[in-house]
Design a protein around this motif. Structure first.
Motif, PDB file in Angstrom:
ATOM      1  N   HIS A  54      30.269  46.033  48.183  1.00  0.00           N
ATOM      2  CA  HIS A  54      31.308  45.106  48.636  1.00  0.00           C
ATOM      3  C   HIS A  54      32.649  45.837  48.568  1.00  0.00           C
ATOM      4  CE1 HIS A  54      32.980  44.173  44.561  1.00  0.00           C
ATOM      5  NE2 HIS A  54      31.727  44.327  44.153  1.00  0.00           N
ATOM      6  N   GLN A  55      33.416  45.748  49.643  1.00  0.00           N
ATOM      7  CA  GLN A  55      34.687  46.467  49.752  1.00  0.00           C
ATOM      8  C   GLN A  55      35.741  45.593  50.424  1.00  0.00           C
ATOM      9  OE1 GLN A  55      35.291  49.843  48.763  1.00  0.00           O
ATOM     10  NE2 GLN A  55      33.287  49.690  47.770  1.00  0.00           N
ATOM     11  N   PRO A  56      37.021  45.830  50.123  1.00  0.00           N
ATOM     12  CA  PRO A  56      38.097  45.061  50.764  1.00  0.00           C
ATOM     13  C   PRO A  56      38.502  45.687  52.095  1.00  0.00           C
ATOM     14  CG  PRO A  56      39.036  46.492  49.112  1.00  0.00           C
ATOM     15  CD  PRO A  56      37.547  46.718  49.070  1.00  0.00           C
ATOM     16  N   LEU A  57      37.696  45.480  53.111  1.00  0.00           N
ATOM     17  CA  LEU A  57      38.026  46.014  54.425  1.00  0.00           C
ATOM     18  C   LEU A  57      39.169  45.225  55.064  1.00  0.00           C
ATOM     19  CD1 LEU A  57      34.425  46.673  55.808  1.00  0.00           C
ATOM     20  CD2 LEU A  57      35.881  48.160  54.403  1.00  0.00           C
ATOM     21  N   THR A  58      39.370  43.996  54.579  1.00  0.00           N
ATOM     22  CA  THR A  58      40.518  43.178  54.958  1.00  0.00           C
ATOM     23  C   THR A  58      41.119  42.600  53.686  1.00  0.00           C
ATOM     24  OG1 THR A  58      39.114  41.217  55.216  1.00  0.00           O
ATOM     25  CG2 THR A  58      39.481  42.567  57.179  1.00  0.00           C
ATOM     26  N   ALA A  62      43.205  45.953  51.262  1.00  0.00           N
ATOM     27  CA  ALA A  62      42.622  46.768  52.332  1.00  0.00           C
ATOM     28  C   ALA A  62      43.450  48.002  52.649  1.00  0.00           C
ATOM     29  CB  ALA A  62      42.442  45.920  53.592  1.00  0.00           C
ATOM     30  N   SER A  66      40.528  50.506  51.963  1.00  0.00           N
ATOM     31  CA  SER A  66      39.476  50.274  52.951  1.00  0.00           C
ATOM     32  C   SER A  66      38.824  51.565  53.443  1.00  0.00           C
ATOM     33  CB  SER A  66      40.022  49.487  54.144  1.00  0.00           C
ATOM     34  OG  SER A  66      41.054  50.211  54.797  1.00  0.00           O
ATOM     35  N   LYS A  95      29.802  45.687  53.129  1.00  0.00           N
ATOM     36  CA  LYS A  95      30.194  44.326  53.496  1.00  0.00           C
ATOM     37  C   LYS A  95      31.596  44.032  52.979  1.00  0.00           C
ATOM     38  CE  LYS A  95      25.633  42.536  54.305  1.00  0.00           C
ATOM     39  NZ  LYS A  95      24.850  41.300  54.519  1.00  0.00           N
ATOM     40  N   ASP A  96      32.372  43.395  53.831  1.00  0.00           N
ATOM     41  CA  ASP A  96      33.767  43.079  53.545  1.00  0.00           C
ATOM     42  C   ASP A  96      33.851  41.817  52.696  1.00  0.00           C
ATOM     43  OD1 ASP A  96      36.532  42.787  53.590  1.00  0.00           O
ATOM     44  OD2 ASP A  96      36.587  42.039  55.663  1.00  0.00           O
ATOM     45  N   ASP A  97      34.552  41.913  51.555  1.00  0.00           N
ATOM     46  CA  ASP A  97      34.768  40.708  50.742  1.00  0.00           C
ATOM     47  C   ASP A  97      36.227  40.262  50.743  1.00  0.00           C
ATOM     48  OD1 ASP A  97      36.060  42.471  49.039  1.00  0.00           O
ATOM     49  OD2 ASP A  97      34.647  42.251  47.377  1.00  0.00           O
ATOM     50  N   GLY A  98      37.094  40.986  51.456  1.00  0.00           N
ATOM     51  CA  GLY A  98      38.490  40.579  51.543  1.00  0.00           C
ATOM     52  C   GLY A  98      39.213  40.544  50.211  1.00  0.00           C
TER      53      GLY A  98
END
Length: 430
Positions: A54-58, A62, A66, A95-98
């Motif tokens: 899980h990553q903060p792509l937004t 981010a 990101s 997967k983006d977790d924001g």
């Protein structure tokens, strides 16, 4: 057990309780598999090993982070093109977790229950990853190399499947404070920190050196409020001369820029989480950053020196497998995480199991690629217990040759022990 870890466990009780409440319905609907980890290897086929993150792509984190998972993916692409690990390609699901704990729970459940990943790798963020800590351990999913310096990840009795990657925030706070004392013994030392465990633990580390109350001013911020004028103004009014930063990159830049607007130019000493110079340049601009960040001090434990052999390899991989994305500390971080996972997977053998992967890390035999030895063992899930000091000079960030380690509650000056590059950066390669 060091005192700083025990102290932190008391301070995170409320956070852990909140996370447990959030996960209660999940724990009820998805109990532990009940299978013997030695007999089950979800995510493993004859040709592939599938892992997730899980990553903060937004969201609010981010801009600073990101790019990490893209760098990890680029490293895995390099490994896969060169035969993989024990003949298996690594498939990496991001997967983006924001940077939102509720979303983290959703995407991690998807990775475990629907995608059936072998392990979770480098989930990013203290509040986000705390929200899935119990779930992953209850379901016996290897929870590897968390992207946060919280000491929560180093609880092998309570969380046997979770391992840290970063040097913890207590170590970083102590090292920054010690360097401040060594370099500017009469300076007024203060701190700006995130209003969570990140800030709490850097304060804890700093006070190991400065004594309780030794920070002349402590200001806190929330990532939901993009204005730190009041905090910086209070630090200026308090006469702060050296400001320790428990900040993510965006708020490091915000603090430095806000201070400049107020005509305030203290020395800045940052945790590695918010101290990557190329990333800060992206926030402050190429004209302003070299002026505002001259002499900027930070910690690091990874091999990012401009003329280093690991840096040269990672730059090559970045150019060939990451579409020529900007090369910065996040690139080195993401690829270093990938390398350590590949090393652990190679050590887990030709027929890897979840328990075998955990045992390989707990053996204490992993080397990684840092500037100090890893601290993994049967009774330690901490990665690095020391850091090097870096500074920025004329737009170049590099180690200054000073390295500190936290031994119990005492800071010691130690010699760096950089890991040499072998096997073209692929574990097990000849």
């Amino acid at each position: 057990m060091s005192q700083h870890t025990a102290t932190h466990r008391r301070t995170v009780a409320a956070t852990a309780a909140a996370a447990a409440a959030l996960l209660a319905f999940t724990a009820c609907s998805t109990p532990s598999t009940g299978t013997d980890p030695a007999e089950a290897a979800p995510g493993v086929t004859d040709d592939t090993v599938t892992i997730g993150t899980h990553q903060p792509l937004t969201g609010p984190a981010a801009a600073g982070y990101s790019s990490i998972s893209a760098a990890t993916q680029a490293y895995f692409d390099y490994v896969n093109e060169n035969g993989g690990i024990n003949g298996r390609a690594i498939e990496y699901l991001v997967k983006d977790d924001g940077y939102n704990p509720a979303t983290t729970q959703t995407v991690v459940r998807e990775l475990v229950q629907e995608d059936e990943v072998f392990a979770i790798l480098n989930g990013l963020g203290t509040p986000t990853h705390t929200s899935v800590l119990d779930y992953l351990n209850q379901n016996e999913v290897p929870d590897l190399f968390v992207a946060s310096g919280s000491t929560s990840w180093n609880q092998p009795d309570k969380y046997p499947f979770t391992f840290a990657f970063n040097a913890d925030y207590v170590v970083e706070g102590a090292a920054l404070a010690q360097y401040a004392v060594d370099e500017s013994p009469d300076a007024v030392v203060c701190l700006l920190g995130q209003d969570d465990d990140f800030g709490d633990e850097v304060v804890e580390g700093a006070e190991l050196v400065l004594g309780e109350g030794g920070l002349a001013e402590v200001q806190r911020y929330s990532v939901s409020n993009q204005d730190v004028t009041a905090q910086i103004g209070a630090m200026q009014a308090a006469g702060c001369e050296v400001n320790l930063l428990a900040t993510v990159n965006g708020f490091t830049a915000l603090a430095v820029g806000t201070a400049a607007k107020l005509g305030y130019f203290p020395k800045w000493f940052s945790s590695s989480s918010g101290g990557d110079y190329p990333t800060l340049v992206g926030f402050l601009g190429e004209d302003l950053a070299p002026k505002l960040l001259q002499g900027f001090t930070s910690t690091n434990y990874l091999p990012f020196s401009p003329d280093g052999e690991w840096t040269a390899l990672f730059r090559q991989i970045n150019d060939e497998y990451n579409d020529g994305a900007p090369f910065d500390g996040n690139t080195v971080y993401g690829m270093s995480v990938g390398y350590l996972f590949a090393e652990a997977l190679a050590a887990a053998g030709d027929d890897p199991t979840r328990q075998g992967l955990v045992d390989a890390i707990s053996s204490g035999d992993l080397v990684g690629n840092g500037i100090l030895p890893l601290s993994f063992g049967s009774d330690s899930h901490a990665a690095y217990l020391g850091v090097g000091i870096t500074t920025v000079d004329q737009g170049v960030q590099d180690f200054v040759g000073t390295t500190y380690a936290l031994e119990g509650d005492e800071v010691a000056t130690v010699e760096a022990e950089p890991v040499p590059l072998e096997g073209e950066g692929i574990p097990g390669a000849e």
